[in-house]
Motif scaffolding. Sequence first.
Motif, PDB file in Angstrom:
ATOM      1  N   SER A 187       4.940  -5.324   4.988  1.00  0.00           N
ATOM      2  CA  SER A 187       6.275  -5.220   5.577  1.00  0.00           C
ATOM      3  C   SER A 187       6.588  -3.772   5.971  1.00  0.00           C
ATOM      4  CB  SER A 187       7.335  -5.777   4.619  1.00  0.00           C
ATOM      5  OG  SER A 187       7.323  -5.060   3.402  1.00  0.00           O
ATOM      6  N   THR A 188       7.184  -2.986   5.103  1.00  0.00           N
ATOM      7  CA  THR A 188       7.659  -1.647   5.474  1.00  0.00           C
ATOM      8  C   THR A 188       6.565  -0.584   5.531  1.00  0.00           C
ATOM      9  OG1 THR A 188       8.181  -1.125   3.171  1.00  0.00           O
ATOM     10  CG2 THR A 188       9.953  -2.068   4.535  1.00  0.00           C
ATOM     11  N   PHE A 189       5.486  -0.741   4.846  1.00  0.00           N
ATOM     12  CA  PHE A 189       4.325   0.140   4.777  1.00  0.00           C
ATOM     13  C   PHE A 189       4.688   1.590   4.482  1.00  0.00           C
ATOM     14  CE2 PHE A 189       0.756   2.716   6.347  1.00  0.00           C
ATOM     15  CZ  PHE A 189      -0.235   2.187   5.556  1.00  0.00           C
ATOM     16  N   GLU A 190       4.473   1.971   3.236  1.00  0.00           N
ATOM     17  CA  GLU A 190       4.608   3.352   2.791  1.00  0.00           C
ATOM     18  C   GLU A 190       3.210   3.818   2.397  1.00  0.00           C
ATOM     19  OE1 GLU A 190       7.516   3.374  -0.369  1.00  0.00           O
ATOM     20  OE2 GLU A 190       8.803   2.015   0.744  1.00  0.00           O
ATOM     21  N   ASP A 191       2.852   5.062   2.776  1.00  0.00           N
ATOM     22  CA  ASP A 191       1.512   5.585   2.525  1.00  0.00           C
ATOM     23  C   ASP A 191       1.612   6.899   1.763  1.00  0.00           C
ATOM     24  OD1 ASP A 191      -1.281   5.914   2.666  1.00  0.00           O
ATOM     25  OD2 ASP A 191      -1.087   7.101   4.490  1.00  0.00           O
ATOM     26  N   TYR A 192       1.293   6.850   0.471  1.00  0.00           N
ATOM     27  CA  TYR A 192       1.361   8.015  -0.397  1.00  0.00           C
ATOM     28  C   TYR A 192      -0.041   8.580  -0.618  1.00  0.00           C
ATOM     29  CZ  TYR A 192       5.979   6.146  -1.490  1.00  0.00           C
ATOM     30  OH  TYR A 192       7.264   5.682  -1.406  1.00  0.00           O
ATOM     31  N   GLU A 193      -0.169   9.913  -0.534  1.00  0.00           N
ATOM     32  CA  GLU A 193      -1.460  10.564  -0.693  1.00  0.00           C
ATOM     33  C   GLU A 193      -1.305  11.850  -1.494  1.00  0.00           C
ATOM     34  OE1 GLU A 193      -3.460  11.149   3.020  1.00  0.00           O
ATOM     35  OE2 GLU A 193      -2.713   9.268   3.827  1.00  0.00           O
ATOM     36  N   ILE A 194      -2.447  12.440  -1.896  1.00  0.00           N
ATOM     37  CA  ILE A 194      -2.415  13.751  -2.541  1.00  0.00           C
ATOM     38  C   ILE A 194      -2.053  14.760  -1.462  1.00  0.00           C
ATOM     39  CG2 ILE A 194      -3.669  15.518  -3.819  1.00  0.00           C
ATOM     40  CD1 ILE A 194      -5.601  13.415  -4.782  1.00  0.00           C
ATOM     41  N   GLU A 195      -0.795  15.033  -1.376  1.00  0.00           N
ATOM     42  CA  GLU A 195      -0.278  15.987  -0.408  1.00  0.00           C
ATOM     43  C   GLU A 195       0.956  16.597  -1.051  1.00  0.00           C
ATOM     44  OE1 GLU A 195       1.177  15.781   4.185  1.00  0.00           O
ATOM     45  OE2 GLU A 195      -0.421  14.438   3.555  1.00  0.00           O
ATOM     46  N   SER A 196       1.112  17.890  -0.961  1.00  0.00           N
ATOM     47  CA  SER A 196       2.209  18.563  -1.640  1.00  0.00           C
ATOM     48  C   SER A 196       3.499  18.487  -0.840  1.00  0.00           C
ATOM     49  CB  SER A 196       1.841  20.025  -1.903  1.00  0.00           C
ATOM     50  OG  SER A 196       0.739  20.086  -2.771  1.00  0.00           O
ATOM     51  N   LYS A 197       4.586  18.279  -1.583  1.00  0.00           N
ATOM     52  CA  LYS A 197       5.917  18.245  -0.978  1.00  0.00           C
ATOM     53  C   LYS A 197       6.567  19.610  -1.157  1.00  0.00           C
ATOM     54  CE  LYS A 197      10.409  16.128  -1.076  1.00  0.00           C
ATOM     55  NZ  LYS A 197      11.155  14.931  -1.181  1.00  0.00           N
ATOM     56  N   SER A 198       7.189  20.105  -0.108  1.00  0.00           N
ATOM     57  CA  SER A 198       7.879  21.389  -0.164  1.00  0.00           C
ATOM     58  C   SER A 198       8.910  21.385  -1.296  1.00  0.00           C
ATOM     59  CB  SER A 198       8.568  21.648   1.181  1.00  0.00           C
ATOM     60  OG  SER A 198       9.259  22.869   1.147  1.00  0.00           O
ATOM     61  N   GLY A 199       8.921  22.457  -2.070  1.00  0.00           N
ATOM     62  CA  GLY A 199       9.878  22.585  -3.164  1.00  0.00           C
ATOM     63  C   GLY A 199       9.404  21.984  -4.476  1.00  0.00           C
ATOM     64  N   TYR A 253       1.872  13.544  -8.711  1.00  0.00           N
ATOM     65  CA  TYR A 253       2.568  12.684  -7.755  1.00  0.00           C
ATOM     66  C   TYR A 253       1.771  12.556  -6.465  1.00  0.00           C
ATOM     67  CZ  TYR A 253       4.066  16.880  -5.184  1.00  0.00           C
ATOM     68  OH  TYR A 253       4.087  18.047  -4.461  1.00  0.00           O
ATOM     69  N   LEU A 254       2.089  11.505  -5.733  1.00  0.00           N
ATOM     70  CA  LEU A 254       1.571  11.288  -4.382  1.00  0.00           C
ATOM     71  C   LEU A 254       2.760  11.386  -3.431  1.00  0.00           C
ATOM     72  CD1 LEU A 254      -0.760   8.252  -5.157  1.00  0.00           C
ATOM     73  CD2 LEU A 254      -1.443  10.637  -4.870  1.00  0.00           C
ATOM     74  N   TYR A 255       2.492  11.798  -2.205  1.00  0.00           N
ATOM     75  CA  TYR A 255       3.580  12.071  -1.262  1.00  0.00           C
ATOM     76  C   TYR A 255       3.378  11.304   0.036  1.00  0.00           C
ATOM     77  CZ  TYR A 255       6.599  14.970   1.766  1.00  0.00           C
ATOM     78  OH  TYR A 255       7.552  15.419   2.643  1.00  0.00           O
ATOM     79  N   ASP A 256       4.456  10.679   0.505  1.00  0.00           N
ATOM     80  CA  ASP A 256       4.480  10.019   1.811  1.00  0.00           C
ATOM     81  C   ASP A 256       5.140  10.993   2.783  1.00  0.00           C
ATOM     82  OD1 ASP A 256       5.059   8.567   4.113  1.00  0.00           O
ATOM     83  OD2 ASP A 256       5.579   6.747   3.025  1.00  0.00           O
ATOM     84  N   TYR A 257       4.315  11.684   3.545  1.00  0.00           N
ATOM     85  CA  TYR A 257       4.776  12.720   4.460  1.00  0.00           C
ATOM     86  C   TYR A 257       5.741  12.163   5.506  1.00  0.00           C
ATOM     87  CZ  TYR A 257       4.571  16.241   8.154  1.00  0.00           C
ATOM     88  OH  TYR A 257       4.901  17.152   9.120  1.00  0.00           O
ATOM     89  N   PHE A 258       5.444  10.991   6.040  1.00  0.00           N
ATOM     90  CA  PHE A 258       6.250  10.439   7.127  1.00  0.00           C
ATOM     91  C   PHE A 258       7.637  10.004   6.666  1.00  0.00           C
ATOM     92  CE2 PHE A 258       1.857   9.874   8.544  1.00  0.00           C
ATOM     93  CZ  PHE A 258       1.919  10.608   9.707  1.00  0.00           C
ATOM     94  N   ASP A 259       7.737   9.484   5.440  1.00  0.00           N
ATOM     95  CA  ASP A 259       9.029   9.048   4.915  1.00  0.00           C
ATOM     96  C   ASP A 259       9.651  10.061   3.959  1.00  0.00           C
ATOM     97  OD1 ASP A 259       8.983   6.632   6.328  1.00  0.00           O
ATOM     98  OD2 ASP A 259       7.811   5.653   4.763  1.00  0.00           O
ATOM     99  N   SER A 282       0.082  -6.737  -1.473  1.00  0.00           N
ATOM    100  CA  SER A 282       1.028  -5.908  -0.722  1.00  0.00           C
ATOM    101  C   SER A 282       0.918  -4.432  -1.081  1.00  0.00           C
ATOM    102  CB  SER A 282       2.463  -6.392  -0.957  1.00  0.00           C
ATOM    103  OG  SER A 282       2.820  -6.209  -2.323  1.00  0.00           O
ATOM    104  N   ASP A 283       0.397  -4.118  -2.266  1.00  0.00           N
ATOM    105  CA  ASP A 283       0.213  -2.736  -2.691  1.00  0.00           C
ATOM    106  C   ASP A 283      -1.272  -2.488  -2.939  1.00  0.00           C
ATOM    107  OD1 ASP A 283       2.963  -2.804  -2.671  1.00  0.00           O
ATOM    108  OD2 ASP A 283       3.213  -2.157  -4.739  1.00  0.00           O
ATOM    109  N   ILE A 284      -1.748  -1.324  -2.494  1.00  0.00           N
ATOM    110  CA  ILE A 284      -3.174  -0.988  -2.589  1.00  0.00           C
ATOM    111  C   ILE A 284      -3.320   0.410  -3.167  1.00  0.00           C
ATOM    112  CG2 ILE A 284      -5.323  -0.674  -1.317  1.00  0.00           C
ATOM    113  CD1 ILE A 284      -3.965  -2.344   0.959  1.00  0.00           C
ATOM    114  N   PHE A 285      -4.204   0.548  -4.134  1.00  0.00           N
ATOM    115  CA  PHE A 285      -4.537   1.842  -4.712  1.00  0.00           C
ATOM    116  C   PHE A 285      -5.978   2.161  -4.354  1.00  0.00           C
ATOM    117  CE2 PHE A 285      -6.537   4.253  -8.147  1.00  0.00           C
ATOM    118  CZ  PHE A 285      -5.729   5.378  -8.161  1.00  0.00           C
ATOM    119  N   ASP A 286      -6.211   3.400  -3.941  1.00  0.00           N
ATOM    120  CA  ASP A 286      -7.567   3.816  -3.593  1.00  0.00           C
ATOM    121  C   ASP A 286      -7.838   5.194  -4.163  1.00  0.00           C
ATOM    122  OD1 ASP A 286     -10.084   3.450  -2.091  1.00  0.00           O
ATOM    123  OD2 ASP A 286      -9.375   5.187  -0.988  1.00  0.00           O
TER     124      ASP A 286
END
Length: 170
Positions: free
Chosen positions: A109-121, A147-153, A71-75
Amino acid sequence: MKILSLKLILCLFVVTGILSCSKNHDSKYYVKLKINGTWVTWEKAIGELGPDLANAAKTDFGVTANNDNSSDIFDLSVQVDGPNFNTGIYDSDNSNYLTLISYSKDVTSTFEDYEIESKSGQPDARYLVNVTSITPTELTGTFTGNYLYDYFDDKTLNVTEGEFFVRRAR
């Protein structure tokens, strides 16, 4: 960047399918991750190093792992120009090559996608991948980051360090 991420996700599902179908994985291979301060070790792991399948002028290094129920995948991926990929440290901030790390959570199920992307603040997301050994059969190394960031959520996941010792599929 998102188009490349979508291609990586497709590749992840293919590799995950291969990993989840293998009942006799070799427990000497693993990917170890520190997620939100807690260490997890996954034995369903595999690595690859070779010409990019879409552009032979580039070389891809990759490590993929998933938890026991898939259910969880690291790449982790590094792509360089040319045919040579060497041991050493690859910085996600360096524009001379492409370094991607992603963590897909709850893909069934819910699918969260975290990537190397910066979060504002917050400070910029940044990772260092240290490839320490490349043999014809195995890949070894470590990584550190913040950290990794899920832009959509609009959520972050603290994957701060890890190590890998994986069988090399190619």
